[in-house]
Every structure is written in C-alpha cells, then in structure tokens.
Design an enzyme around this catalytic site. Structure first.
Site, PDB file in Angstrom:
ATOM      1  N   LYS A   1     -54.014  17.192  59.440  1.00 51.05           N
ATOM      2  CA  LYS A   1     -53.937  15.754  59.171  1.00 51.05           C
ATOM      3  C   LYS A   1     -54.659  14.934  60.240  1.00 51.05           C
ATOM      4  CE  LYS A   1     -49.507  14.752  61.417  1.00 51.05           C
ATOM      5  NZ  LYS A   1     -50.055  13.868  62.451  1.00 51.05           N
ATOM      6  N   THR A   2     -54.597  15.354  61.502  1.00 48.24           N
ATOM      7  CA  THR A   2     -55.275  14.588  62.556  1.00 48.24           C
ATOM      8  C   THR A   2     -56.786  14.617  62.347  1.00 48.24           C
ATOM      9  OG1 THR A   2     -53.491  15.135  64.090  1.00 48.24           O
ATOM     10  CG2 THR A   2     -55.526  14.286  65.037  1.00 48.24           C
TER      11      THR A   2
ATOM     12  N   ARG B   1     -43.265  25.994  62.300  1.00 43.62           N
ATOM     13  CA  ARG B   1     -43.808  25.956  63.657  1.00 43.62           C
ATOM     14  C   ARG B   1     -44.435  27.301  64.023  1.00 43.62           C
ATOM     15  NH1 ARG B   1     -44.894  21.504  63.408  1.00 43.62           N
ATOM     16  NH2 ARG B   1     -44.137  21.802  61.305  1.00 43.62           N
TER      17      ARG B   1
ATOM     18  N   ASP C   1     -50.378   7.041  60.631  1.00 47.09           N
ATOM     19  CA  ASP C   1     -50.001   8.441  60.827  1.00 47.09           C
ATOM     20  C   ASP C   1     -48.480   8.580  60.717  1.00 47.09           C
ATOM     21  OD1 ASP C   1     -50.188  11.126  61.386  1.00 47.09           O
ATOM     22  OD2 ASP C   1     -50.484  10.868  63.546  1.00 47.09           O
ATOM     23  N   GLU C   2     -47.997   9.764  60.307  1.00 51.49           N
ATOM     24  CA  GLU C   2     -46.555  10.077  60.223  1.00 51.49           C
ATOM     25  C   GLU C   2     -45.794   9.006  59.428  1.00 51.49           C
ATOM     26  OE1 GLU C   2     -45.700  12.889  61.078  1.00 51.49           O
ATOM     27  OE2 GLU C   2     -46.717  13.587  62.897  1.00 51.49           O
TER      28      GLU C   2
ATOM     29  N   GLN D   1     -41.214  16.709  55.988  1.00 54.47           N
ATOM     30  CA  GLN D   1     -40.938  16.732  57.421  1.00 54.47           C
ATOM     31  C   GLN D   1     -40.282  15.428  57.897  1.00 54.47           C
ATOM     32  OE1 GLN D   1     -43.811  18.890  60.074  1.00 54.47           O
ATOM     33  NE2 GLN D   1     -45.197  18.666  58.342  1.00 54.47           N
TER      34      GLN D   1
END
Length: 748
Positions: free
Chosen positions: A48-49, A610, A233-234, A264
């Site tokens: 995503k970044t 993770r 973002d997020e 998430q």
C-alpha cells in the site's frame, strides 16, 4: 495525397515511467484512477505504501496538480517521513509545498492561519497529556467533583471521546453519569480555560478545524478549491472527527483516495470507526473500489489460514490474499499443559531456530494482553535469551508494577526512601510538595529514613492538620501491613496492601483504555509471587531480573502485544495464548458482543499476517489466571483455521477433538509432560486443580440446539445461541456470553 498516405502512423507504446513499471496490475489501476473517489482495499503485505507514493508521483508527473494542491494524510510522523522520502526518490527532486503529514499536523497548520475564528491567537500552545490532566483537575475541583471517585484521567478520556466524535460542548447530548453528571460542565469550563490561556489540546486541532469550516463557509471553500487531490493512509483507523474533516475538504473535486484494510481495523478502543471504510461507497457515490490482493510478504499456507479465519467476519468488504511465493511450512498449532510450559517450549524453539542460523531480530512473540509477557520475560532471562518489549516497557518496568513493588518494598524494608517517596501520595492522599520538603529536611538533618522522619513530624504541629492526618494514616497502614507479614501468605498480603491502600481502586475508577490492562498486570504480579517462599525472596528475584534485563543488547527477539505489531513483519511469529476468554478477550465480548468478536478476529488476522515464513499458534490446557488454576478451552479462532494449511502438534491428551477443535480435557491415557514427570508433586496439584474446575462431563452425547435452556456448574442458567463442533455459544443470565464445551452443561 492518397488515402493510404493520410492514415496516421501506427501508435508505438511509450515506455512506462519507473513508478508504474514496477507495479502489478491492481496496484497500477489504483495509481492511475486519479479522478473521483477511490477506495483502495490494501490487504496485509500488498504494497500500500508503494501505491500511495506512486499515486502522488503520477499526479505530479501528469501535471494534474501542483504539490501545494495535494494533501496526503498519515497516522504517524514515521509514515509521513517514509512516504516523503519514497516520493522524492521517485520524482528525483524535493516535494516542496506538498501538504504531507499526520491529521494533527495538517489540522494544526490550518488552525494557525485561522485561530481567531475559534478565539485563539496564531501562536497558541498545544498541550501535552500532563498539562491536560492538570487543567482537568483544576476544573473538576472547582466544580466540587470528588477526585478519588472520578480521577482526572477518567474525565479527560470522556472529553477526548467527545472530541473524537466531533462534538463541541454545545453538541453533546446525553453526557451520562460521568463525574456524577457534571462532565459536560467540566468539558465546557475546560474549553473556556484553554481559550483563556491561548491553548489547544490534540483533539481540538481537528475539532476547531470543523468549527471553522462549518461556521465560515468562505474559509472552507478556500481549502476545497486548494486541495484538488486528497490521499489518506490507514483509512480504517479514522475516527468520526477525521472522517468529517475529510468529507468537508473533498466536497468540491471529490478526488479523495483512501487506502486501508477493513480486515485490520483493531483500534475501536481509541476511537477508530470501522464504519467509515465499510460505507465508503454510500458516502461517495460512484466511488471505485480497487482491491490489492497479491501479497508480497507471507507464504501460501499462512495466507490461506489467515484468509479462512477472517472470512468468518460478516462486517467486511471482502478480498482474498494470494501469493506466488513457495508453499512454505504449514501453520503449526501447539497444545501445551500450562502457561509455564508454553513459555518454555517457545524459548526452546527459538534457541533451536537460532542454532539453525535464524536471526533473533526476525522472530516475534505476539500476545493478546500485556500481562502475558511476564512468563516469557522471566524464562528468557533464565535462558540468557536477548529480547526487547516493543510498544511498551518490560513487565517489571511498567508504572503500575513499579508502584506496587514500591509498596511491597516499603512493607519489607521500612528504610526504603525511594519506595516511600514514590507511593506516599499514590493514590492521592493530600500529601503535597510542602509536606515532602519538610520530611526531606528532617531526614537529612537527623540522618534518618523518611518513614522515621514522618513518624516524628506527625507528633508535632509542623504540618497542616490535613497533611498530618493523611501522613499519620499512611504510617498506620504500613505498620498494620508489616504486622500481618508473619501471619498471612505473602501473596495474600500483597493483595491486602494493594486493596487497602486504594491503589487497586484507583485503576478500577480510571476509565482510560489502558486501565483494564494495568489491573490485569497487577493480578499477574500477585500470581507471580506464589512461585517464591516469601516476600523477600520475590523482591530479590525482581531486582536480579531488572539488573539482567538492562544488560541485553544487539540481536533480540521482539515481544509485544498484537495491537503493537500492526505494520510490522517478521520471518517467524509465535502467537501464544489462543484460548477462550484470553483470545478472544472476554471483556471485549461482554462489552461489545458481536462487534467485539469481529474485532478480536481481525486482531488474530493481523497476528498471522505478520509472519513471512513461519507461524506458530499455541494454547494451554491450564492457565493460572489471577492466582487460580483454570482449565481453558482452545480459542474458537483455532477452529477457523483450515486443516489443509495447519499442522497439529499437541501434548498427549491435549489434542483438540477433530470436530470443531474443542479440547479433549484430561483423558484416561493422558501422560505428563517431561516437566511434570520430573515434578510429580506439581502434576498432582494440577490434576487436582483440573478436577476442581472442570469435573468429569456427566452428559456426554446430549445434543443441544439454539434456544435450549441449559445450566452450567460455574456460570448458572443460560440460553444456547449456537452449537458447533462440540462447543456451545451460550447467553448466561448472570455471566453474559460464553463459549463452553457441550459436555459441561445440562438441559435445565
């Protein structure tokens, strides 16, 4: 000119710019869909970044906007810095003028330009938490609120919740019974005081922005015209105030791109509203939804297990992660006898991995609750295994543990001045700075301990009556606790001290999100003391633990809560404590019902994703909780993991049953673990504890259906909600919603 001559030459595809060439198809779509509202559902490890920075580069490269016409919002300064550095590498120059930063940073920048609209000057001060608490205390005292019953931290948490929802004092409806119904008045006085001293807190930054935009449409129009493109973002972590702020800014051009993952969303306890991302299409008609599903982090087995788990949630937009990576190892499920054995097994596994060449820095242990770290910390210190606690202090370094230890040290050693000074006014007893100065003056002058100086001072008129009475009461309490030492077990004494001192009640009254965790840590501390013969032996152990802990460095295992792990990745991840009541957390289920369960499942999904190469999930059949041995059920989340992608490795007698993964309990053929074979007296105690908590099932074979009234030995009467694989979801009349084995209930 002939017809053939008039035809244009065949088009030659121009080479893609580097920022697009390295993207997969879905990522490129997310980057190039720059017009209109776009929601990018970016699964864990899907880049995503990279998409966000490439989208910024694309807008600039195609000259759709100048940097000053773009706002990009992140949740942390670290994320903002990383995004800026990546962008500048892509475009080959500094991104001057770009509005890139956290919600608070950008809102503060806007507020300083228009501070006078909300009664502030442009040079206003932004208060930190300590200043906020001090101001709330002053306002609460002026309103006659009992600080012991309603601590400033509790009232401030209520004010912050209102601000997170975009509510100024005049917009708050029912304020409830917070601060005996005076919380709204305190909120109003608090805001007035902030204005008087030309200050704002963090919640005000966005709240004042909303007020400015809503009351001064010409100012709102200025920023709506300025910001042609907005990137967030997020997005799943936004609260109501942030959502309203974004909607206002995007009203003109509607070029709003939000990147996030509904699977998430794990921060509802600090104001995050998952509904923001779930209703994006409704809020922004015609919005495009782009799903990033190719994962670049984990193996197929890990992704399949995580995807099957999260698919059980109903409140999600839906996506399926996939990868081209090698199959890798299955998720290992490990059943163990108790929490101590779990910590020992994980420690041994890590040492074995280290011998195979794995780096400790690429290994993480992710726990649901902070108190779980103690057993791992002590085990690792015994082994000499280097570790670090991420996102918080080590167990014995936490504020509430240090405070509790100070009480116990002072009971054990009356001359411990450091302990005396730490807790003489914790919780608050009205012993202020002047009293402490007088104590220090006398202690230094006569070369005596602070406790002895206090005893001398209260026999005089040196102190004010209130301070003399408070200090005298504190010394009386200490004397009584010391007298109990020889007569009661040291664990019982510790509980008496924490309760009678008011320290436990202080955290029980605290309504901040971290208060329940602090109470759990205190209970874990008392439980830990039972492993030692007396109080002095335990305190010596803690001193040695603290000394050894400070000597570690270099390559270290990471130990943290699941909440702290979001955004991180490791080659190898251990996920201990997957048991009903612990994970999913019973308090979350009791307070939020199905919403709480779905957030707990999202937390499990975050934990699994993770891991890059290996994931270990473990549960204990018995766990010592708050000093009492309890037989535990494997988490319902284990039943959600598909057998094709998991491998079960449990102690004999601790295998979950094939149907639904309900625990087998103590079977006749159960064999003790190697530890218990060496310590038969412990095995006998644990067997006895198991029988007391979970008696032999009296009704094997009885079937239950939704709506049946049943009775449980511990939880009493209840109504069956659902039955699956030997487990029942029951709404108990007194104990609330619980998951229990069907063999331990009878029809009422």
């Amino acid at each position: 000119m002939s017809e053939a001559d008039s035809k244009p030459a065949p088009a030659v595809d121009a080479p893609l710019p580097p920022y697009l060439a390295e993207l997969n198809e879905a990522q490129r779509h997310a980057v190039e869909a720059v017009d209109g509202p776009v929601l990018v559902l970016a699964g864990a490890g899907t880049g995503k970044t990279r998409v966000l920075t490439a989208r910024l580069a694309h807008i600039l490269a195609t000259r759709r906007a100048w940097p000053s016409q773009i706002v990009a919002v992140t949740f942390t300064n670290k994320a903002a810095l990383e995004m800026r550095e990546r962008l500048e590498r892509l475009i080959g120059q500094a991104a001057e003028g770009l509005w890139l930063g956290t919600f608070h940073a950008i809102a503060a920048r806007i507020l300083r330009r228009h501070a006078e609209v909300v009664g502030l000057k442009p040079n206003f001060t932004i208060l930190d938490t300590d200043d906020q608490l001090r101001l709330v205390k002053q306002v609460s005292a002026a309103e006659g609120v009992d600080e012991k019953r309603w601590p400033a931290r509790t009232i401030l948490a209520g004010i912050e919740r209102w601000k997170d929802r975009g509510l100024t004092p005049d917009k708050v409806g029912d304020a409830g019974d917070l601060a005996d119904g005076r919380a709204l008045t305190i909120y109003r006085r608090y805001q007035e005081r902030l204005q008087t001293v030309n200050a704002a807190d963090f919640g005000d930054l966005l709240l004042h922005n909303l007020t400015i935009f809503q009351t001064r449409p010409e100012i709102a129009a200025e920023y709506q015209e300025r910001f042609r493109y907005i990137l967030v973002d997020e997005y799943q972590d936004t609260n109501v105030a942030q959502y309203l702020w974004l909607r206002l800014l995007a009203q003109k051009y509607k070029n709003l791109c939000c990147v996030g993952d509904d699977d998430q969303s794990i921060y509802s306890w600090r104001g995050a509203e998952i509904g923001n991302i779930l209703r994006f299409e409704k809020d922004f008609p015609g919005a495009q939804i782009v799903r990033l599903e190719q994962n670049y982090r984990s193996t197929p087995h890990i992704l399949a297990a995580a995807s099957a788990l999260i698919a059980k949630n109903e409140g999600r937009l839906g996506k399926t992660l996939w990868t081209t990576a090698n199959e890798g190892e299955r998720v290992l499920l490990r059943g163990l006898w108790d929490g101590e054995e779990e910590a020992r097994w994980i420690g041994d596994e890590i040492e074995a991995l280290q011998r195979k060449g794995e780096r400790l820095s690429q290994i993480a242990i992710l726990v649901r609750a902070g108190f779980q770290t103690r057993e791992f910390e002590e085990r690792f210190i015994q082994m000499g295994l280097a570790y670090r606690v991420v996102g918080g202090p080590r167990f014995y370094e936490r504020q509430e543990i240090r405070d509790a230890l100070a009480y116990l040290r002072l009971v054990n050693q009356p001359a411990d001045d450091f302990a005396f000074e730490r807790i003489v006014n914790t919780p608050r007893r009205g012993i202020g700075t002047q009293t402490l100065q007088a104590l220090h003056h006398l202690a230094r002058g006569e070369r005596i301990a602070l406790g002895e100086a206090a005893a001398k001072l209260i026999a005089t008129d040196e102190l004010k009556p209130a301070a003399r009475k408070a200090l005298g009461g504190f010394l009386t309490d200490l004397a009584r606790w010391r007298s109990l030492g020889p007569a009661v077990p040291h664990t019982e004494l510790a509980q008496i001290v924490l309760d009678e001192s008011g320290y436990t009640a202080m955290w029980q009254a605290d309504k901040s999100p971290d208060a329940p965790g602090r109470l759990e840590n205190l209970k874990e501390l008392v439980a830990a003391m039972d492993e030692f013969e007396n109080l002095a032996g335990f305190l010596d152990h803690v001193s040695l633990v603290m000394e050894n802990a400070g000597q570690s460095g270099g390559d270290m295992v990471s130990l943290m809560t699941l909440h702290s792990a979001k955004g991180l990745e490791f080659d190898i991840v251990f996920l201990p404590g997957w048991e009903e009541g612990l994970f999913p957390n019973q308090r979350s289920l009791d307070e939020r019902g199905m919403k709480g369960l779905e957030e707990e499942r999202r937390l499990a999904y975050v934990g699994l994703t993770r891991a890059k190469r290996c994931a270990y999930v473990s549960y204990a059949a018995n766990r010592r909780i708050h000093g009492q041995w309890q037989t535990t059920l494997p988490s319902r989340f284990i039943a959600d993991l598909p057998q094709d992608h998991t491998e079960m490795n449990a102690e004999p007698g601790l295998h979950p049953r094939a149907a639904g993964l309900a625990p087998a309990g103590l079977e006749e053929d159960w064999q003790p673990t190697p530890l218990l074979r060496r310590r038969p007296e412990l095995a006998r105690l644990l067997m006895q504890a198991h029988r007391e908590v979970m008696p032999p099932p009296p009704n094997t074979g009885v079937k239950f259906a939704a709506g049946d009234r049943v009775v449980h030995r511990k939880f009493g009467l209840g109504t069956v909600r659902a039955s699956e694989g030997g487990k029942l979801s029951i709404a108990f009349d007194q104990a609330g919603d619980k998951m229990v084995m069907d063999s331990f209930v009878e029809k009422a």
